[in-house]
Each structure stands twice: as C-alpha cells, then as structure tokens.
Design an enzyme around this catalytic site. Sequence first.
Site, short mmCIF file in Angstrom:
data_model
loop_
_atom_site.label_atom_id
_atom_site.label_comp_id
_atom_site.label_asym_id
_atom_site.label_seq_id
_atom_site.Cartn_x
_atom_site.Cartn_y
_atom_site.Cartn_z
N GLN A 260 4.54 11.02 -11.18
CA GLN A 260 4.16 9.91 -10.28
C GLN A 260 4.81 8.78 -10.80
O GLN A 260 5.30 7.93 -10.16
CB GLN A 260 2.71 10.00 -10.30
CG GLN A 260 1.89 11.06 -9.42
CD GLN A 260 2.50 11.15 -8.01
OE1 GLN A 260 2.63 10.23 -7.32
NE2 GLN A 260 3.33 12.18 -7.64
N HIS A 263 8.37 7.24 -9.66
CA HIS A 263 8.46 6.77 -8.47
C HIS A 263 8.80 5.14 -8.24
O HIS A 263 9.48 4.75 -7.38
CB HIS A 263 7.28 7.02 -7.55
CG HIS A 263 7.23 8.35 -6.70
ND1 HIS A 263 8.42 8.79 -6.01
CD2 HIS A 263 6.54 9.30 -7.09
CE1 HIS A 263 7.94 10.04 -5.43
NE2 HIS A 263 7.16 10.53 -6.28
N GLU A 328 -4.65 9.43 -4.17
CA GLU A 328 -3.73 10.22 -3.27
C GLU A 328 -3.51 11.61 -3.53
O GLU A 328 -3.64 12.35 -2.78
CB GLU A 328 -2.44 9.26 -3.48
CG GLU A 328 -1.34 10.07 -2.48
CD GLU A 328 0.05 9.04 -2.74
OE1 GLU A 328 0.83 9.41 -1.87
OE2 GLU A 328 0.13 8.82 -3.88
N HIS A 329 -3.20 11.84 -4.87
CA HIS A 329 -3.07 13.20 -5.41
C HIS A 329 -3.92 13.25 -6.43
O HIS A 329 -4.18 12.63 -7.28
CB HIS A 329 -1.50 13.44 -5.87
CG HIS A 329 -0.47 13.04 -5.28
ND1 HIS A 329 0.32 11.94 -5.04
CD2 HIS A 329 0.11 13.58 -3.99
CE1 HIS A 329 1.13 11.89 -4.17
NE2 HIS A 329 1.10 12.98 -3.58
N ASP A 362 4.97 18.12 -2.69
CA ASP A 362 5.98 16.96 -2.58
C ASP A 362 6.94 17.56 -1.49
O ASP A 362 7.61 16.75 -0.49
CB ASP A 362 6.61 16.22 -3.57
CG ASP A 362 5.77 14.89 -4.09
OD1 ASP A 362 4.90 14.58 -3.44
OD2 ASP A 362 6.07 14.53 -4.99
N HIS A 421 -21.59 -1.53 38.77
CA HIS A 421 -21.82 -0.01 38.24
C HIS A 421 -22.80 0.85 38.70
O HIS A 421 -22.58 1.88 39.02
CB HIS A 421 -22.28 -0.13 36.78
CG HIS A 421 -21.02 -0.50 35.80
ND1 HIS A 421 -20.26 -1.60 35.71
CD2 HIS A 421 -20.38 0.08 34.60
CE1 HIS A 421 -19.45 -1.47 34.88
NE2 HIS A 421 -19.49 -0.54 34.28
#
Length: 433
Positions: A260, A263, A328-329, A362, A421
Amino acid sequence: MLRIITQRAEAEAELRRIANRTHDDRVVDKEAAVRDIVQTVQRQGNAALLHYTKEFDGQQLQPEQLRVSGSEMDAAYQQISKELLDAIQLAVRQVEAFHRQRVPKSWVQFGENDIVLGKRYTSVDLAGLYVPGGRAAYPSTAVMNAVPAAVAGVDRIVMVTPPGPELRVNPAVLVAAQEAGVHEIYRVGGAQAIAALAFGTETIPKVDVITGPGNIYVTLAKKMVYGTVGIDSLAGPSEVLVIADSNANPMFVAADLLAQAEHDPMAAAILLTPDSALARQVAAEVDRQLRDHPRRLLTEKAIAHYGLIVVVESLQEAAELSNQFAPEHLELEVADPWDLIEHIRHAGAIFLGSSTPEAVGDYLAGPNHTLPTSGAARYASALGVETFMKHSSLIEYSHGALSQMSSAIQTLAQAEGLHSHAESVRLRMDSQG
C-alpha cells in the site's frame, strides 16, 4: 522505521490523524484552483483542455489528438506480452463473473385491491471512467471500472487518462480498456478531464456518471461536479490495515504494508497486533524490504508519515480500533479470521487468512478494487454495477384501490396544506361516483 505504539489513547489519536490526512489546509488551498479549471473547461471546452494539458502535463495537443485513434488502440496489442494479455483477459473474466451475480433485478408485486407496486432498474446511457497516469500505469483500474459498467448494460463507456511523453497512452491500459468494454478513450487527465466528462466539450461527450480514482485535484473536481453528474465516491489515498496474531509471518505482513505504501506518499499502512514480538519483527522486516525497493523514496515517505504499528491487548481491541478507522482494505492475518470477522463492522474489502494478500483483490479476485477510503467505509461500499444503474418506482392503483385509500390521502394532503393534492383524488372519486 515504523512507529510502534502501545497506548490505546495515543493509538486512537494517531488513527484519527491518518484518517483525516486529506482534510488539511493544503487541500482547502487547492479548491479555488480546481474550481477555476472546472469553470474554464465548462466555458471553453476543447481549448481549455489543450491549454491545461500543456500547462500541467507538458504535452502539446491538437483537438484531433484528444481521442485515441483506432489504429493506436489496435497497435497496443502488439506492444504487450502474451503473458500480460492473458493476465488482463483472466482479470476481465473474473471481475465480470463476480459482477454478473450482483445485477439488481426489476420486480413487480400484485397486491390486494388491484394495487401494483414494483421497481424497475435501468442503466445510465453514458459512463465516464477516469484512469490515473503519472507514477504508474493502471490497467487494473480500467478493468475494475469498465467491467461493471458493461455488465450493467451501459450503451456508451468512455475513458479519460493523462497522456505520457509524446502523447503516448500506456499500451497495457489501452488493451485492458478494450478488453473490459470501453468504447472511446481520450488522452486528458486531471481536474480538466473530470470537467470535460461532466459538461462535455466539442470532442468529449457529457456523461451521466463518472467513476475512477485520481489525485486530490481529480477528487476535488468530482466533488464539484457532483449533482451535474453522478460519481462513485471521493476516493482518497490508498490504505491498508492489517490485524495479525502470533501465527502471522512478519515477512508477509511487511510486504502487505509496503504494497500500500508504494502507491502514494499519502498512502497509509497500519498493523494492529497483540504480539509485541511480531510488531518488532515486522518493523525490522519493513526496513529490510525497503533497502532495494524500486520506489523507495516515495514508499519511505508514506511509511514515515502514515505508517503505524499498534500493540493491542487483544484481537477484540484490534477489531474495535479497526472499526473506528474503517479501512479501505482490511487484512485478517490471524489463526481464525472467520471468527474475528464477526467483530468487524466497517471495511471496504476484507481479506481473510495469510494466503490472501490485498494484491489478490487489486487485480483479479473479482470484487471491485475501487473502494471507500478515509473512513467512508462506515457508510459507503465498493464500486459495482449499481453505480451505473438507477431504479424507478412502479405504482398502479385501480379505481377501487384509490377509492379505499382516498380518504387517508386527502387527510394527509390537507394536513400539509396542499389543496390540489387532495383535489386530484377527490375529483376522481366524484367523477366515478
């Protein structure tokens, strides 16, 4: 060296800091610049795209070069290895098989008194996909965004991606996009690409939904155009949180944290473990694996600022901290991950066991890798076919059914002061009386 923390209060404070790493003053300062880009593209169309591509990417584009040509797309197949082509095609098959199971089905229910209720699902007409460039090529992002759009039945799928040197688009990305179902590809990136998709230009069509990750400029642009178009999410820098016990292999855990961190300098890599010996071993192993890392400088920055090891009292405490962070992960490298998962409430994707590194997700496990970040997993989910679909309610009342409900409808309408209405119901009752 990864920091090791042993106190719960300090750990919670650090996790909050990491979760909020995209909400600092540096981000606020960029908003005005992004707004100017978005508004200029809306007014000037292609001319703005050419200007910003030269300014930010250093590439001189002509209007006819915005769209990647068919010959360039065909040639891309000759520029990648058969092994890579096979891997891309396998990923497409795996991702497609998973998402086909998730297509929502329209339904109709015939109730009493001739009341018909239902829900009808239809895809959007045009989808716009953003595939980042810059530090790396991301054919997997093309696959993960295009396949669910194709499975949803989107008629026209367009992709934008920043041009590289000599206006080149990475051939692996071009191949992946075609294999996944993209119809058109445009060489433009950044906030200007998002604005082009949202408002349309002389060359790029206005789309209904924009998906795909990008840098802070892309994310802010997506935020600004939301409402004009739909978006998948406001994805931030990538993050992984690993919960590991004494059964975990420190070499594997270190590799997963670095996977990670490599990245982006703002990527987060976090380990929670009740084993203090494992904590020290992983910290040392991270240093060892970084020595000859091809992306060492970038990865070290991420580890230094957003890397963290927390020694917890128990796996239960690890689950509590993980739920607060909502990663996230989430990797569960423990003896019994299926037992621990019962305590997990918030995570974008969960990887169970020591043989399931996040890299599996991934690339080709099947579930989408476009996931909520920065705590958004508390309320948001992965990109899927639903992102490219919307539903319409179906309602049909017979005269008898309307008659039975008319008094209640009129009472509610009158309580809200909405005369017509109530009249729309009363007049029908009187005309059929």
